[in-house]
Design a protein around this motif. Structure first.
Motif, PDB file in Angstrom:
ATOM      1  N   THR B 193       0.802  -1.224   0.000  1.00 43.66           N
ATOM      2  CA  THR B 193       0.000   0.000   0.000  1.00 43.66           C
ATOM      3  C   THR B 193       0.833   1.270   0.000  1.00 43.66           C
ATOM      4  OG1 THR B 193      -0.075   0.143   2.411  1.00 43.66           O
ATOM      5  CG2 THR B 193      -1.806  -1.163   1.360  1.00 43.66           C
ATOM      6  N   GLY B 194       2.064   1.186   0.515  1.00 45.49           N
ATOM      7  CA  GLY B 194       2.899   2.377   0.616  1.00 45.49           C
ATOM      8  C   GLY B 194       2.465   3.314   1.723  1.00 45.49           C
ATOM      9  N   LEU B 195       1.606   2.843   2.628  1.00 39.52           N
ATOM     10  CA  LEU B 195       1.140   3.706   3.720  1.00 39.52           C
ATOM     11  C   LEU B 195       2.291   4.064   4.656  1.00 39.52           C
ATOM     12  CD1 LEU B 195      -2.202   1.954   4.760  1.00 39.52           C
ATOM     13  CD2 LEU B 195      -1.974   4.357   4.133  1.00 39.52           C
ATOM     14  N   PRO B 196       2.356   5.326   5.127  1.00 38.76           N
ATOM     15  CA  PRO B 196       3.381   5.659   6.117  1.00 38.76           C
ATOM     16  C   PRO B 196       3.211   4.782   7.359  1.00 38.76           C
ATOM     17  CG  PRO B 196       1.781   7.438   5.910  1.00 38.76           C
ATOM     18  CD  PRO B 196       1.476   6.454   4.830  1.00 38.76           C
ATOM     19  N   THR B 197       4.306   4.198   7.798  1.00 37.98           N
ATOM     20  CA  THR B 197       4.232   3.206   8.881  1.00 37.98           C
ATOM     21  C   THR B 197       5.270   3.495   9.966  1.00 37.98           C
ATOM     22  OG1 THR B 197       3.542   1.557   7.259  1.00 37.98           O
ATOM     23  CG2 THR B 197       4.321   0.718   9.380  1.00 37.98           C
ATOM     24  N   ILE B 198       4.809   3.432  11.192  1.00 39.00           N
ATOM     25  CA  ILE B 198       5.700   3.594  12.354  1.00 39.00           C
ATOM     26  C   ILE B 198       5.757   2.246  13.061  1.00 39.00           C
ATOM     27  CG2 ILE B 198       5.934   4.667  14.622  1.00 39.00           C
ATOM     28  CD1 ILE B 198       4.387   7.051  13.508  1.00 39.00           C
ATOM     29  N   VAL B 199       6.948   1.900  13.553  1.00 38.60           N
ATOM     30  CA  VAL B 199       7.075   0.643  14.293  1.00 38.60           C
ATOM     31  C   VAL B 199       7.549   0.918  15.721  1.00 38.60           C
ATOM     32  CG1 VAL B 199       8.459  -1.465  14.498  1.00 38.60           C
ATOM     33  CG2 VAL B 199       7.403  -0.886  12.346  1.00 38.60           C
ATOM     34  N   GLY B 200       6.825   0.356  16.666  1.00 32.18           N
ATOM     35  CA  GLY B 200       7.287   0.330  18.055  1.00 32.18           C
ATOM     36  C   GLY B 200       7.715  -1.099  18.339  1.00 32.18           C
ATOM     37  N   CYS B 201       8.921  -1.268  18.862  1.00 31.03           N
ATOM     38  CA  CYS B 201       9.416  -2.636  19.071  1.00 31.03           C
ATOM     39  C   CYS B 201      10.166  -2.725  20.388  1.00 31.03           C
ATOM     40  CB  CYS B 201      10.337  -3.036  17.922  1.00 31.03           C
ATOM     41  SG  CYS B 201      11.767  -1.966  17.743  1.00 31.03           S
ATOM     42  N   TYR B 213      13.880   1.259   8.399  1.00 26.06           N
ATOM     43  CA  TYR B 213      13.812   2.711   8.636  1.00 26.06           C
ATOM     44  C   TYR B 213      14.816   3.408   7.716  1.00 26.06           C
ATOM     45  CZ  TYR B 213      14.796   7.084  11.146  1.00 26.06           C
ATOM     46  OH  TYR B 213      15.028   8.398  11.480  1.00 26.06           O
ATOM     47  N   SER B 214      16.016   2.821   7.603  1.00 34.27           N
ATOM     48  CA  SER B 214      17.042   3.403   6.731  1.00 34.27           C
ATOM     49  C   SER B 214      16.582   3.413   5.281  1.00 34.27           C
ATOM     50  CB  SER B 214      18.342   2.596   6.829  1.00 34.27           C
ATOM     51  OG  SER B 214      18.766   2.515   8.155  1.00 34.27           O
ATOM     52  N   SER B 215      15.829   2.390   4.883  1.00 36.50           N
ATOM     53  CA  SER B 215      15.383   2.320   3.490  1.00 36.50           C
ATOM     54  C   SER B 215      14.153   3.181   3.232  1.00 36.50           C
ATOM     55  CB  SER B 215      15.059   0.863   3.127  1.00 36.50           C
ATOM     56  OG  SER B 215      13.951   0.414   3.881  1.00 36.50           O
ATOM     57  N   GLY B 216      13.599   3.768   4.290  1.00 36.83           N
ATOM     58  CA  GLY B 216      12.434   4.632   4.127  1.00 36.83           C
ATOM     59  C   GLY B 216      11.112   3.894   4.180  1.00 36.83           C
ATOM     60  N   GLN B 217      11.162   2.572   4.410  1.00 32.39           N
ATOM     61  CA  GLN B 217       9.898   1.820   4.472  1.00 32.39           C
ATOM     62  C   GLN B 217       9.125   2.138   5.749  1.00 32.39           C
ATOM     63  OE1 GLN B 217      12.416  -1.646   3.285  1.00 32.39           O
ATOM     64  NE2 GLN B 217      10.478  -2.464   2.547  1.00 32.39           N
ATOM     65  N   PHE B 218       9.841   2.391   6.830  1.00 34.21           N
ATOM     66  CA  PHE B 218       9.209   2.862   8.068  1.00 34.21           C
ATOM     67  C   PHE B 218       9.591   4.322   8.265  1.00 34.21           C
ATOM     68  CE2 PHE B 218       9.672  -1.714   9.821  1.00 34.21           C
ATOM     69  CZ  PHE B 218       8.486  -2.087   9.213  1.00 34.21           C
ATOM     70  N   VAL B 219       8.624   5.138   8.629  1.00 34.03           N
ATOM     71  CA  VAL B 219       8.933   6.560   8.784  1.00 34.03           C
ATOM     72  C   VAL B 219       9.520   6.868  10.164  1.00 34.03           C
ATOM     73  CG1 VAL B 219       7.260   7.365   7.078  1.00 34.03           C
ATOM     74  CG2 VAL B 219       6.549   7.108   9.453  1.00 34.03           C
ATOM     75  N   GLY B 220       9.363   5.955  11.111  1.00 32.78           N
ATOM     76  CA  GLY B 220       9.929   6.178  12.439  1.00 32.78           C
ATOM     77  C   GLY B 220       9.909   4.901  13.239  1.00 32.78           C
ATOM     78  N   ILE B 221      10.765   4.862  14.268  1.00 37.17           N
ATOM     79  CA  ILE B 221      10.816   3.684  15.143  1.00 37.17           C
ATOM     80  C   ILE B 221      10.781   4.157  16.592  1.00 37.17           C
ATOM     81  CG2 ILE B 221      12.157   1.672  15.878  1.00 37.17           C
ATOM     82  CD1 ILE B 221      13.523   1.671  13.166  1.00 37.17           C
ATOM     83  N   ILE B 222       9.977   3.476  17.393  1.00 39.09           N
ATOM     84  CA  ILE B 222      10.001   3.701  18.834  1.00 39.09           C
ATOM     85  C   ILE B 222      10.621   2.445  19.429  1.00 39.09           C
ATOM     86  CG2 ILE B 222       8.650   4.323  20.872  1.00 39.09           C
ATOM     87  CD1 ILE B 222       6.380   5.126  18.941  1.00 39.09           C
ATOM     88  N   SER B 223      11.832   2.590  19.939  1.00 43.11           N
ATOM     89  CA  SER B 223      12.593   1.399  20.333  1.00 43.11           C
ATOM     90  C   SER B 223      12.627   1.217  21.847  1.00 43.11           C
ATOM     91  CB  SER B 223      14.017   1.536  19.787  1.00 43.11           C
ATOM     92  OG  SER B 223      14.880   0.662  20.443  1.00 43.11           O
ATOM     93  N   GLY B 224      11.984   0.184  22.321  1.00 41.87           N
ATOM     94  CA  GLY B 224      12.051  -0.186  23.733  1.00 41.87           C
ATOM     95  C   GLY B 224      11.564   0.905  24.683  1.00 41.87           C
TER      96      GLY B 224
END
Lengths: 202, 278
Positions: B193-201, B213-224
Motif C-alpha cells: 500500500t505504501g502507507l506511512p508506517t511507524i514501528v514500536g518494538c 527505517y534506513s530504506s524509508g519503508q518505516f517513517v519512524g521507530i520507537i525502540s524499547g
C-alpha cells in the motif's frame, strides 16, 4: 504505604518468588515456576477453546457450513496418535506450511528483498555513513560466498574478513539492545513492587 | 588495587545481583533527572503523528502481552495520549490473545482526561487468531475480516469506521509488537500500500527493524523503553518510559563498570598464569 489489593499481593509474592532464584534454587521458586506453567497451559487451552467456538463452531451454526473444513483439518492433527490413520495428520500440516510459505514469499520478495536492494542503490557514497553502510553490505555479502575457489582468492578473503567484523559489530549492537530489554523488564517489575505494592515510587 | 581486581574473579554472583538491583531501584525511588536526548528514529515517529490533521485516522496493530508489556505498554500509552490530544482517531487491532486487556485499559484509563468517545474517536477490533495470515487479511480484505468490535457491536454504525472498507483508507499505520509483527506489517501492509508506517518494538528487535527505517519503508521507530521515554519527552507527557530512564542509564553505567572490572581481572589473572608458566 502498602497496597490493600489482593491481586497486587499475589503478583508481588510471585515476583519475589521468581527473584529468589537469584540467590539459589528453592521450593518457593519451584512453586511459582510450576504455577506459571500451569496457568499458561490453562490460559492457552481456554483461549484455543473459545477461538474454535467463536470462530468456527458458531458461524457454522449460523449457516456458514464451510467452517467444517478447518474443524475437520484440526481433528486430523490428532490422527498421529492413532498409528493406522496417522497419515491423515499430514494434510493439515501440509496446508499450513503451504499457506505460510505462500504468504511469506509473496510479501518477503518485495518488502525485504527488492525494497532493501533498491534503498541500497540510492546510497550517497560521498557521505561517510552511507559509504560505511555500503562497504558493510558488500563485505558481509562476500562473507557468505561458500564457493571454495572464490573464498580462497586474496581479494575475497580480505573482504570476507572485513564482513566478519561488520557482523560482529551488528551482533554486539544486538546483544547491547538485548541487555537494554532485560533491564526494562527488571525496571517494570521493580516499578510494580515498589510502586504498586509498597508505594515508595511516586 | 591489583589484589582487589584479582579477587573480583571469585566474587559471589549474588553480590553482583544486589549491586545491579540497587543501581536500578534507587533512581526509581529518587529520580536524578538525567537529561534525555531523543533519537532521530523517535523524533520521526513523533513527527509523523504530530503532523496528522485532527480527524485523520490511524490504524494501530499490536501484540503487547505481559511478557513484553514493560517496554511496549509505555509506547502504547504514549502514542495513544499523543493521538488523542491531537484529535487523531485510532483503530486498534491485535494479533495476540493477551493484548485486548491492555487495549481496553489504555482506552478506558485516558477517556476522562482527553474526552474522547468510543466508536467515534477510537475503536478496538477483536483478536483474530492466525498471526501473519491475519495481517495478510488486513492488507487484502480488511472489511471482510472485521465487521464487529471486540464487544461484538457492529462496526457499520460507528462513526470512526465510516468510509473504511480497505486498509488504504487509513492515513497512518502503527505497529507495536515484540517479535515478528513489524515483518508482517512491512510485507503485507506497508509494501503493497505504501502507507506511512511507524514501528514500536522491543529493544532486542531494534537492530532488525532499523534497516527498514534506513530504506524509508518505516517513517519512524520507537525502540524499547528508551523510545517510549523519547516519545513522552517530545509529547511533553512524562509517563512510565521517562520514569524508567534514570534507572536504565544508571543500571547500564554500573553494568559497564562491572564489565570493565571483570575484563581487567581476567587480564591480570591471565598474565599471572603466563608468568608462572614461564
Amino acid at each position: 504505604m502498602i497496597s490493600s489489593d489482593f491481586g497486587v499481593w499475589v503478583g508481588a509474592f510471585f515476583t519475589l518468588a521468581i527473584f529468589s532464584y537469584l540467590f539459589k534454587g528453592n521450593i518457593v521458586f519451584e512453586f511459582a515456576e510450576h504455577t506459571f506453567i500451569g496457568f499458561s497451559a490453562a490460559h492457552f487451552f481456554v483461549e484455543g477453546y473459545h477461538n474454535i467456538i467463536n470462530m468456527a463452531v458458531r458461524p457454522m451454526q449460523e449457516g456458514q457450513v464451510s467452517w467444517i473444513i478447518p474443524i475437520i483439518l484440526g481433528v486430523f492433527l490428532f490422527a498421529r496418535y492413532v498409528p493406522s490413520i496417522s497419515w491423515l495428520s499430514r494434510f493439515p500440516v501440509a496446508i499450513m506450511v503451504a499457506i505460510v510459505s505462500a504468504a511469506q514469499i509473496r510479501g518477503t520478495l518485495h518488502a525485504e528483498f527488492v525494497s532493501q536492494i533498491a534503498a541500497t542503490t540510492e546510497l550517497n557514497i560521498l557521505e561517510l555513513s552511507d559509504l560505511i553502510f555500503l562497504i558493510g553490505v558488500v563485505t558481509v555479502a562476500t562473507y557468505f560466498l561458500y564457493l571454495k575457489r572464490l573464498r580462497e582468492s586474496r581479494v575475497l578473503s580480505a573482504t570476507s574478513r572485513i564482513g566478519r567484523y561488520f557482523l560482529m559489530v551488528a551482533f554486539g549492537a544486538s546483544l547491547g539492545t538485548t541487555v537494554m530489554g532485560r533491564y526494562s523488564l527488571l525496571i517494570g517489575r521493580l516499578q510494580f513492587l515498589f510502586g504498586d505494592w509498597i508505594k515508595l515510587i511516586k | 588495587m591489583t589484589q582487589f581486581l584479582r579477587k573480583l574473579d571469585d566474587i559471589d554472583d549474588r553480590i553482583i545481583h544486589v549491586i545491579i538491583g540497587l543501581s536500578v531501584l534507587l533512581p526509581l525511588i529518587r529520580p536524578i533527572q538525567l537529561p534525555l536526548s531523543p533519537s532521530d528514529m523517535s523524533m520521526d515517529a513523533f513527527e509523523a503523528i504530530n503532523s496528522m490533521p485532527p480527524g485523520s485516522r490511524m490504524f494501530l496493530i499490536t501484540e503487547v502481552e505481559p511478557t513484553t508489556a514493560a517496554e511496549l505498554f509505555p509506547q502504547l500509552v504514549a502514542v495513544h495520549r499523543h493521538a488523542m490530544s491531537k484529535g487523531v482517531r485510532v483503530i486498534y487491532a491485535c494479533t495476540s490473545p493477551g493484548s485486548p486487556p491492555f487495549l481496553t485499559g489504555v482506552v478506558n484509563d485516558w477517556q476522562e482526561k482527553y474526552s474522547y468517545e468510543y466508536g467515534k474517536d477510537v475503536v478496538i477490533l477483536p483478536f483474530r487468531a492466525g498471526g501473519e495470515s491475519v495481517v495478510v487479511q488486513i492488507g487484502q480484505n480488511f472489511g471482510g475480516l472485521y465487521d464487529q468490535d471486540y464487544r461484538g457491536d457492529s462496526l457499520a454504525g460507528m462513526e470512526i469506521m465510516q468510509g473504511i472498507s480497505d486498509i488504504e483508507d487509513v492515513d497512518l499505520v502503527v505497529s507495536i509488537g515484540g517479535a515478528e509483527l513489524y515483518r508482517w506489517v512491512v510485507r503485507h501492509i506497508q509494501a503493497p500500500t505504501g502507507l506511512p508506517t511507524i514501528v514500536g518494538c522491543t529493544a532486542v528487535m531494534t537492530t532488525f527493524v532499523v534497516p527498514f527505517y534506513s530504506s524509508g519503508q518505516f517513517v519512524g521507530i520507537i525502540s524499547g523503553l528508551g523510545g517510549a521515554a523519547d516519545y513522552e519527552y517530545l509529547a511533553g507527557v512524562p509517563g512510565a518510559g521517562t520514569s524508567g530512564m534514570d534507572a536504565q542509564s544508571l543500571g547500564h553505567m554500573v553494568l559497564l563498570i562491572l564489565v570493565a572490572l571483570g575484563n581487567i581481572s581476567a587480564f591480570l589473572l591471565k598474565r599471572d598464569s603466563n608468568n608462572k608458566g614461564n
